[in-house]
Design an enzyme around this catalytic site. Sequence first.
Site, PDB file in Angstrom:
ATOM      1  N   CYS A  24     -15.783  -2.489  11.703  1.00 32.36           N
ATOM      2  CA  CYS A  24     -17.056  -3.148  11.389  1.00 32.36           C
ATOM      3  C   CYS A  24     -16.831  -4.644  11.200  1.00 32.36           C
ATOM      4  O   CYS A  24     -17.089  -5.213  10.145  1.00 32.36           O
ATOM      5  CB  CYS A  24     -17.661  -2.511  10.139  1.00 32.36           C
ATOM      6  SG  CYS A  24     -19.396  -2.928   9.854  1.00 32.36           S
TER       7      CYS A  24
ATOM      8  N   ASP B  90     -15.300  -6.184  -1.637  1.00 35.77           N
ATOM      9  CA  ASP B  90     -14.835  -7.467  -1.105  1.00 35.77           C
ATOM     10  C   ASP B  90     -15.720  -7.837   0.087  1.00 35.77           C
ATOM     11  O   ASP B  90     -16.752  -7.198   0.330  1.00 35.77           O
ATOM     12  CB  ASP B  90     -13.356  -7.402  -0.714  1.00 35.77           C
ATOM     13  CG  ASP B  90     -13.098  -6.520   0.506  1.00 35.77           C
ATOM     14  OD1 ASP B  90     -14.023  -5.810   0.957  1.00 35.77           O
ATOM     15  OD2 ASP B  90     -11.958  -6.544   1.019  1.00 35.77           O
TER      16      ASP B  90
ATOM     17  N   GLU C 122      -3.620  -8.067  -4.791  1.00 40.92           N
ATOM     18  CA  GLU C 122      -5.037  -8.390  -4.913  1.00 40.92           C
ATOM     19  C   GLU C 122      -5.258  -9.841  -5.327  1.00 40.92           C
ATOM     20  O   GLU C 122      -6.191 -10.498  -4.849  1.00 40.92           O
ATOM     21  CB  GLU C 122      -5.724  -7.441  -5.907  1.00 40.92           C
ATOM     22  CG  GLU C 122      -5.849  -6.007  -5.417  1.00 40.92           C
ATOM     23  CD  GLU C 122      -6.688  -5.876  -4.165  1.00 40.92           C
ATOM     24  OE1 GLU C 122      -7.466  -6.795  -3.841  1.00 40.92           O
ATOM     25  OE2 GLU C 122      -6.563  -4.832  -3.486  1.00 40.92           O
TER      26      GLU C 122
ATOM     27  N   LEU D 277      -0.368 -20.849  -0.092  1.00 42.32           N
ATOM     28  CA  LEU D 277      -1.398 -19.823  -0.249  1.00 42.32           C
ATOM     29  C   LEU D 277      -2.714 -20.395  -0.755  1.00 42.32           C
ATOM     30  O   LEU D 277      -3.730 -19.717  -0.746  1.00 42.32           O
ATOM     31  CB  LEU D 277      -0.925 -18.721  -1.216  1.00 42.32           C
ATOM     32  CG  LEU D 277      -0.170 -17.541  -0.608  1.00 42.32           C
ATOM     33  CD1 LEU D 277       0.214 -16.543  -1.689  1.00 42.32           C
ATOM     34  CD2 LEU D 277      -0.995 -16.847   0.460  1.00 42.32           C
ATOM     35  N   GLY D 278      -2.689 -21.645  -1.230  1.00 45.32           N
ATOM     36  CA  GLY D 278      -3.909 -22.297  -1.693  1.00 45.32           C
ATOM     37  C   GLY D 278      -4.394 -21.784  -3.034  1.00 45.32           C
ATOM     38  O   GLY D 278      -3.846 -20.846  -3.601  1.00 45.32           O
ATOM     39  N   TYR D 279      -5.444 -22.422  -3.557  1.00 44.42           N
ATOM     40  CA  TYR D 279      -6.054 -22.029  -4.827  1.00 44.42           C
ATOM     41  C   TYR D 279      -4.984 -21.793  -5.896  1.00 44.42           C
ATOM     42  O   TYR D 279      -4.744 -20.675  -6.347  1.00 44.42           O
ATOM     43  CB  TYR D 279      -6.925 -20.784  -4.653  1.00 44.42           C
ATOM     44  CG  TYR D 279      -8.102 -21.002  -3.743  1.00 44.42           C
ATOM     45  CD1 TYR D 279      -9.283 -21.547  -4.235  1.00 44.42           C
ATOM     46  CD2 TYR D 279      -8.010 -20.699  -2.388  1.00 44.42           C
ATOM     47  CE1 TYR D 279     -10.375 -21.765  -3.390  1.00 44.42           C
ATOM     48  CE2 TYR D 279      -9.096 -20.919  -1.535  1.00 44.42           C
ATOM     49  CZ  TYR D 279     -10.267 -21.452  -2.046  1.00 44.42           C
ATOM     50  OH  TYR D 279     -11.333 -21.675  -1.211  1.00 44.42           O
TER      51      TYR D 279
ATOM     52  N   TYR E 221     -14.144  -7.951  -8.929  1.00 44.88           N
ATOM     53  CA  TYR E 221     -13.537  -7.278  -7.777  1.00 44.88           C
ATOM     54  C   TYR E 221     -12.116  -6.816  -8.075  1.00 44.88           C
ATOM     55  O   TYR E 221     -11.756  -5.655  -7.848  1.00 44.88           O
ATOM     56  CB  TYR E 221     -13.525  -8.192  -6.545  1.00 44.88           C
ATOM     57  CG  TYR E 221     -12.576  -7.674  -5.504  1.00 44.88           C
ATOM     58  CD1 TYR E 221     -12.927  -6.575  -4.719  1.00 44.88           C
ATOM     59  CD2 TYR E 221     -11.301  -8.223  -5.350  1.00 44.88           C
ATOM     60  CE1 TYR E 221     -12.037  -6.050  -3.797  1.00 44.88           C
ATOM     61  CE2 TYR E 221     -10.407  -7.697  -4.436  1.00 44.88           C
ATOM     62  CZ  TYR E 221     -10.773  -6.614  -3.664  1.00 44.88           C
ATOM     63  OH  TYR E 221      -9.889  -6.079  -2.769  1.00 44.88           O
TER      64      TYR E 221
ATOM     65  N   CYS F 190     -18.731  -0.148  17.074  1.00 42.29           N
ATOM     66  CA  CYS F 190     -19.600   0.861  16.456  1.00 42.29           C
ATOM     67  C   CYS F 190     -19.351   2.267  17.011  1.00 42.29           C
ATOM     68  O   CYS F 190     -19.507   3.260  16.286  1.00 42.29           O
ATOM     69  CB  CYS F 190     -21.059   0.474  16.655  1.00 42.29           C
ATOM     70  SG  CYS F 190     -21.515  -1.081  15.831  1.00 42.29           S
TER      71      CYS F 190
ATOM     72  N   THR G  63     -13.168 -26.055  -1.526  1.00 42.02           N
ATOM     73  CA  THR G  63     -14.319 -25.167  -1.690  1.00 42.02           C
ATOM     74  C   THR G  63     -15.629 -25.929  -1.757  1.00 42.02           C
ATOM     75  O   THR G  63     -16.629 -25.534  -1.154  1.00 42.02           O
ATOM     76  CB  THR G  63     -14.156 -24.316  -2.963  1.00 42.02           C
ATOM     77  OG1 THR G  63     -12.905 -23.615  -2.906  1.00 42.02           O
ATOM     78  CG2 THR G  63     -15.281 -23.297  -3.081  1.00 42.02           C
TER      79      THR G  63
ATOM     80  N   CYS H 152     -25.864   4.673  10.270  1.00 34.08           N
ATOM     81  CA  CYS H 152     -25.917   3.216  10.094  1.00 34.08           C
ATOM     82  C   CYS H 152     -27.274   2.673  10.545  1.00 34.08           C
ATOM     83  O   CYS H 152     -27.634   2.744  11.720  1.00 34.08           O
ATOM     84  CB  CYS H 152     -24.801   2.552  10.887  1.00 34.08           C
ATOM     85  SG  CYS H 152     -24.796   0.747  10.738  1.00 34.08           S
TER      86      CYS H 152
ATOM     87  N   ARG I 275       0.815  -1.216   0.000  1.00 33.61           N
ATOM     88  CA  ARG I 275       0.000   0.000   0.000  1.00 33.61           C
ATOM     89  C   ARG I 275       0.844   1.259   0.000  1.00 33.61           C
ATOM     90  O   ARG I 275       1.866   1.348   0.682  1.00 33.61           O
ATOM     91  CB  ARG I 275      -0.932  -0.002   1.216  1.00 33.61           C
ATOM     92  CG  ARG I 275      -1.758   1.248   1.372  1.00 33.61           C
ATOM     93  CD  ARG I 275      -2.691   1.149   2.560  1.00 33.61           C
ATOM     94  NE  ARG I 275      -3.824   0.258   2.290  1.00 33.61           N
ATOM     95  CZ  ARG I 275      -4.765  -0.029   3.184  1.00 33.61           C
ATOM     96  NH1 ARG I 275      -4.682   0.458   4.415  1.00 33.61           N
ATOM     97  NH2 ARG I 275      -5.770  -0.822   2.854  1.00 33.61           N
TER      98      ARG I 275
END
Length: 366
Positions: free
Chosen positions: A201, A149, A48, A91-93, A131, A208, A306, A217, A27
């Site tokens: 959240c 997401d 991502e 990391l899978g997938y 996404y 909150c 999955t 909200c 970032r």
Amino acid sequence: MLTIPSFDRTDKLLSWYDRHHRILPWRVTPTEQRRGIKPDPYRVWLSEIMLQQTTVEAVKSYFTAFVERWPDIEAMAQASEDDILRAWAGLGYYSRARNLKKCADLVAAQYDGKFPSSAAALKELPGIGDYTSAAIAAIAFGEPAAVVDGNVERVISRLFAINTPLPAAKVPIRALMGDMTPPQRPGDFAQAMMDLGATICTPRRPACALCPLNEGCKALGAHEPEQFPRKAPKAQKPVRIGAAFIAIADDGSVLLRKRPDKGLLAGMSEVPGSGWSARIDGDASIKAAPFAADWLAAGTITHVFTHFELRLSVYSARNVTREITKDGWWSSPGELGGEALPTVMKKAITAAIPDAFKRKQEKHQS
């Protein structure tokens, strides 16, 4: 409780983000952006893809290792798929890792190493869906795309008290996120919504009182934020069975082979086993052994994919003669941690050799 205007929400949320944003290795912070540092599309894309169905904490070390080894899209395009799969292990997938390579090759060859800047064009690239295309377009290129997401779904569903259960609620949630996303700082707004969902959240016991959007909200106004998002009942996953055979040579090497290039865990490394799949059971008995040896039961492992749950009966045999099979290769104890082994195979090996990956883990933590 009255709903505050969308422009007021934007200002409140971005002010909160400027003060409370998470520091993440991929970032560019608001302060850095004010100094003229721009997000790198390659790093945004890589993070991502890694973050799809994986936690931020799990991704951090992998992301750092990837950019150290392949600092830009051209470097990744020159890498072999096997090397990327090995670096991805854990990391899978693994389809994401294969698409990572395909996308790098395409961007390097057809786009002169530069990602297209619109969500629509990005979506045409391998492994990039709604996404991811929106996230890259907003964060790296400033397009006011609706980035949604799991964290954003939770924030929006609570903010507007959306009673439609997921996944049907995804359509109105995306539309509302599109209405809220400002033309200025859309990338920061998207990341602010993600950070809000991740830190304030939260699914359970949301803070909150600290939320910059609590004034409008609807879920909070009804005193039931934890009831959102609504979710449809989950269908029970089928259970499949099979067997895994851990053949160990006298020097501790383990027999591995490569899975087919298509299908579940395509192209990954595995130990010999029976022919299980998402649709059919494999033989879970010792009769499925790939060759004659002194096979002993080493327990049962469970792994959840999955669409199904897999239970493998694990058998092991020690001091196996290397020449007993020509199928596959022998991986030494020092090399085993670097093999492109999916988590299910690591579980099977660990059932027979408890410290098989200890050396790799210690190196990873240091």
